[in-house]
Design an enzyme around this catalytic site. Structure first.
Site, PDB file in Angstrom:
ATOM      1  CE  LYS A 121      12.470  -3.695  19.384  1.00  0.00           C
ATOM      2  NZ  LYS A 121      11.574  -3.817  20.487  1.00  0.00           N
ATOM      3  CB  CYS A 122       7.544  -4.456  11.580  1.00  0.00           C
ATOM      4  SG  CYS A 122       6.916  -4.323   9.904  1.00  0.00           S
ATOM      5  N   GLY A 123       7.220  -1.289  10.998  1.00  0.00           N
ATOM      6  CA  GLY A 123       6.246  -0.228  10.812  1.00  0.00           C
ATOM      7  C   GLY A 123       4.815  -0.743  10.801  1.00  0.00           C
ATOM      8  CG  LEU A 124       3.496  -3.242   8.014  1.00  0.00           C
ATOM      9  CD1 LEU A 124       3.558  -4.423   7.051  1.00  0.00           C
ATOM     10  CD2 LEU A 124       2.443  -2.239   7.584  1.00  0.00           C
ATOM     11  CB  THR A 125       4.698  -3.556  15.137  1.00  0.00           C
ATOM     12  OG1 THR A 125       5.847  -4.198  14.561  1.00  0.00           O
ATOM     13  CG2 THR A 125       4.446  -4.131  16.515  1.00  0.00           C
TER      14      THR A 125
END
Length: 177
Positions: A34-38
Site C-alpha cells: 500500500k505504498c506509493g513505491l509499490t
C-alpha cells in the site's frame, strides 16, 4: 558470516536457508503493498525475469513498519503482488526490518551497508519522511523498497535508497552476473 549464513521464513511459514542461493546474485528488498513505491514491483519483476537464467534472484521481504503499508497476511501479500504486478520472484514472510525485533538478516544487511546509494528522488523522500516523523537512527531503513545487492558469495555489495528503480541498478546487477 555472509548472507548465505541466514535462515528466513518463507511465505508458507517454513524455514529456508539462504545458502541455497550460493552462486547467484541477489537483490533483497523490503516490500509493501500500500505504498506509493509499490509500483516498483513491476520493475523488480522485469529485471528478475530478464536475468533469472543468468543467476539472479529477487527476494522480497514484506514489512509493515512504515505507516502500516503492508497490512495483509503473507498469503494476501503474495496474492496482491502476483495479481497486480505479475510477481513471480520469491516473497518471504512479513518481518520487521528496524528496531529490536528486526529480522537477523536485515540487522546483518544494515551493518554491512549502513548508507543508501541515493538518486534524485531520495531528497524528496527524506523531506516527506521528516514531515511524518519517520526518521530513524543511522543505518536503519528509511522506508519500504530499500534494496540490497548481494554477490554470489553472499557479500553485500550495495544498498539503494527506496526511490532507486530496478532500471537504475541494471549495470550494478549485470556486473555480478
Amino acid at each position: 558470516m555472509n548472507v548465505h549464513s541466514f535462515e528466513v521464513k518463507n511465505a508458507q511459514g517454513e524455514m529456508v536457508s539462504l545458502s541455497q542461493y550460493k552462486g547467484k546474485a541477489l537483490l533483497i528488498v523490503n516490500i509493501a503493498t500500500k505504498c506509493g513505491l509499490t509500483p516498483q514491483l513491476e520493475g523488480l519483476e522485469d529485471i528478475y525475469r530478464s536475468r533469472k537464467d543468468k543467476g539472479f534472484e529477487v527476494l522480497g521481504f514484506p514489512c509493515n513498519q512504515f505507516l502500516q503499508q503492508s497490512p495483509e497476511d503473507d498469503a494476501g501479500i503474495a496474492e496482491f503482488c502476483s495479481i497486480n504486478f505479475g510477481v513471480t520472484f520469491t516473497n518471504f514472510a512479513k518481518i520487521d526490518v528496524n528496531g529490536p525485533d528486526a529480522d537477523p538478516l536485515f540487522k546483518y544487511l544494515k551493518t554491512e551497508r549502513s548508507d543508501d546509494k541515493t538518486n534524485d528522488g531520495s531528497l524528496a523522500l527524506i523531506e516527506k519522511l521528516v514531515s511524518i516523523d519517520q526518521i530513524f537512527d543511522d543505518g536503519e531503513l528509511k522506508w519500504n523498497f530499500t534494496k540490497f545487492l548481494v554477490d554470489g558469495e553472499g557479500n553485500v555489495i550495495e544498498r539503494y535508497s527506496p526511490t532507486y528503480s530496478a532500471a537504475e541498478m541494471e549495470m550494478d546487477i549485470d556486473s555480478l552476473l
